[in-house]
Design a protein around this motif. Sequence first.
Motif, short mmCIF file in Angstrom:
data_model
loop_
_atom_site.label_atom_id
_atom_site.label_comp_id
_atom_site.label_asym_id
_atom_site.label_seq_id
_atom_site.Cartn_x
_atom_site.Cartn_y
_atom_site.Cartn_z
N THR A 31 0.82 -1.20 0.00
CA THR A 31 0.00 0.00 0.00
C THR A 31 0.86 1.26 0.00
O THR A 31 0.53 2.25 -0.67
CB THR A 31 -1.00 0.02 1.17
N HIS A 32 1.98 1.24 0.72
CA HIS A 32 2.90 2.38 0.72
C HIS A 32 3.46 2.63 -0.68
O HIS A 32 3.56 3.77 -1.13
CB HIS A 32 4.03 2.15 1.71
N TRP A 35 0.67 4.14 -2.85
CA TRP A 35 0.52 5.55 -2.48
C TRP A 35 1.65 6.39 -3.07
O TRP A 35 1.42 7.47 -3.61
CB TRP A 35 0.56 5.71 -0.96
N GLU A 39 1.28 9.42 -5.74
CA GLU A 39 1.72 10.77 -5.42
C GLU A 39 2.73 11.28 -6.44
O GLU A 39 2.62 12.41 -6.92
CB GLU A 39 2.33 10.79 -4.01
N ARG A 45 -7.13 9.05 -6.18
CA ARG A 45 -7.91 7.83 -5.96
C ARG A 45 -9.00 7.70 -7.02
O ARG A 45 -9.26 6.61 -7.52
CB ARG A 45 -8.51 7.81 -4.56
N SER A 60 -9.90 3.43 -1.76
CA SER A 60 -9.64 3.83 -0.37
C SER A 60 -9.45 2.60 0.52
O SER A 60 -8.56 2.58 1.38
CB SER A 60 -10.77 4.70 0.16
N LEU A 63 -6.01 1.10 -0.25
CA LEU A 63 -4.93 1.90 0.31
C LEU A 63 -4.89 1.88 1.83
O LEU A 63 -3.85 2.11 2.43
CB LEU A 63 -5.02 3.34 -0.21
N ARG A 128 1.13 5.31 7.18
CA ARG A 128 0.30 6.51 7.24
C ARG A 128 -0.36 6.59 8.62
O ARG A 128 -0.68 5.60 9.23
CB ARG A 128 -0.81 6.44 6.17
#
Length: 130
Positions: A31-32, A35, A39, A45, A60, A63, A128
């Motif tokens: 997931t990192h 993300w 980014e 999303r 969502s 993630l 996160r």
Amino acid sequence: MTEQTQFEAWIDESPDNAKIFQQEALILKVTHMIWGWMEEKGISRSDLAGRLGRTRGYISQVLAGDKNLTIRTIADIATAMDTQADFSLRPLGGFEAETNVIQFRWNLMPSTTVSVDSTAGALVDGARAA
């Protein structure tokens, strides 16, 4: 020989604990990385959802680590972000080896490779806030 932390002792306490640790660490890594790629490339999303034919809510959940991602789903997400996922397995050998047991690398198209350090410190830095 260094003294084990309570967390390291918990991992070594049972095979089930080691398995749980590896599952959660892998979820964090994947997931990192998703993300980070989103980014870096300015993919929202909503954008990713549209590329996958899914809802923003589904993305969502992915993630947040709430969806059980199959290898096919990870490949679909990678393709939707114009990248390719691969991984390698490594033998267990204590806490340090366990924290590095599976290293994911995303090969950025066309020819750049980015690797994510899967040490415990990188996972903490990459997590996160809830």
